[in-house]
Design a protein around this motif. Structure first.
Motif, PDB file in Angstrom:
ATOM      1  N   GLU A   1     -62.954  29.145  97.447  1.00 40.16           N
ATOM      2  CA  GLU A   1     -62.131  28.795  98.599  1.00 40.16           C
ATOM      3  C   GLU A   1     -62.389  29.717  99.788  1.00 40.16           C
ATOM      4  O   GLU A   1     -61.615  29.737 100.739  1.00 40.16           O
TER       5      GLU A   1
ATOM      6  N   CYS B   1     -67.342  20.984 105.180  1.00 40.00           N
ATOM      7  CA  CYS B   1     -66.269  19.994 105.015  1.00 40.00           C
ATOM      8  C   CYS B   1     -66.585  19.039 103.859  1.00 40.00           C
ATOM      9  O   CYS B   1     -66.664  19.459 102.710  1.00 40.00           O
TER      10      CYS B   1
ATOM     11  N   SER C   1     -69.276  25.471 103.808  1.00 40.92           N
ATOM     12  CA  SER C   1     -68.072  25.905 104.501  1.00 40.92           C
ATOM     13  C   SER C   1     -66.988  24.850 104.347  1.00 40.92           C
ATOM     14  O   SER C   1     -67.251  23.725 103.925  1.00 40.92           O
ATOM     15  N   ARG C   2     -65.745  25.185 104.729  1.00 40.12           N
ATOM     16  CA  ARG C   2     -64.575  24.391 104.371  1.00 40.12           C
ATOM     17  C   ARG C   2     -64.204  23.261 105.328  1.00 40.12           C
ATOM     18  O   ARG C   2     -63.785  22.214 104.885  1.00 40.12           O
TER      19      ARG C   2
ATOM     20  N   THR D   1     -68.348  25.806  98.543  1.00 39.33           N
ATOM     21  CA  THR D   1     -67.018  25.425  98.982  1.00 39.33           C
ATOM     22  C   THR D   1     -67.128  24.117  99.749  1.00 39.33           C
ATOM     23  O   THR D   1     -68.226  23.636 100.024  1.00 39.33           O
ATOM     24  N   SER D   2     -65.987  23.540 100.079  1.00 40.79           N
ATOM     25  CA  SER D   2     -65.942  22.287 100.826  1.00 40.79           C
ATOM     26  C   SER D   2     -64.503  22.081 101.297  1.00 40.79           C
ATOM     27  O   SER D   2     -63.617  22.867 100.968  1.00 40.79           O
ATOM     28  N   PHE D   3     -64.281  20.997 102.026  1.00 43.27           N
ATOM     29  CA  PHE D   3     -62.918  20.581 102.291  1.00 43.27           C
ATOM     30  C   PHE D   3     -62.295  20.260 100.930  1.00 43.27           C
ATOM     31  O   PHE D   3     -62.963  19.694 100.056  1.00 43.27           O
TER      32      PHE D   3
END
Length: 191
Positions: free
Chosen positions: A136, A102, A148-149, A120-122
């Motif tokens: 993404e 996130c 992770s997202r 990746t990230s939020f």
């Protein structure tokens, strides 16, 4: 036994933190939850989480895996902690696994650990980091760094961490016991 540290702060995303802690423990990982201060932490949606000890106490120990949950305010509070920055750099140099979900990949970027890597990230949390190959994908692994997202990818993130630190067989065993349907199975069931 594999060891893991999950630092939390006021405003950490509880779905991400608890999912990671729970699934790692199901895999037999010795998880230490460390808070910025003594006592319970109020997470992003008002859930109170009780750390095992303070981050200052845990910062001198070595872990096989350090996992940072997101939640904007929590990630910002963790990023400002000098103990965490030192711990992350030391663990990266020692070849430990690092995970962030996130908003938390921004903590790794701030520590200089995402330079030249895919991550990746939020959405929005790595926008100003020029030297990151932003993806993404739900989970991105680059070397010994896993990102992770967000809350919706927390289970996939935790299972991937288990696969990396405990092996594919253990990850499959944990996932099978969750009775988790695939998206295709969920949507095929209809309204």
């Amino acid at each position: 036994m594999v060891t893991a540290l999950v630092p939390i702060a006021p405003g950490s995303e509880e779905l991400e933190a608890v999912t990671v802690i729970d699934l790692l423990r199901r895999a037999g990982v010795a998880v230490t939850v460390a808070g910025l201060g003594d006592g319970p932490i109020e997470a992003s949606r008002g859930v109170r989480l009780l750390p095992d000890r303070t981050l200052a106490e845990a910062a001198t120990e070595d872990f096989d895996l350090v996992v940072l949950p997101g939640g904007g305010p929590g990630a910002q509070a963790l990023a400002a902690d000098p103990n965490l920055q030192t711990l992350l750099r030391r663990h990266a140099e020692a070849g430990a696994w690092l995970g962030a979900i996130c908003a938390a990949p921004s903590i790794l970027a701030g520590a200089g650990l995402l330079a030249g890597r895919s991550a990746t990230s939020f959405p929005g949390w790595l926008d100003e980091v020029a030297d990151v190959d932003y993806r993404e994908d739900p989970v991105v692994v680059d070397g010994r760094i896993v990102t992770s997202r967000g809350p919706g990818t927390a289970m996939d993130f935790a299972l991937r961490l288990i696969e990396l630190v405990c092996g594919r067989e253990k990850a499959e065993e944990v996932e099978a016991r969750l009775q988790r349907p695939t998206a295709q199975q969920l949507f095929a069931a209809g309204p």
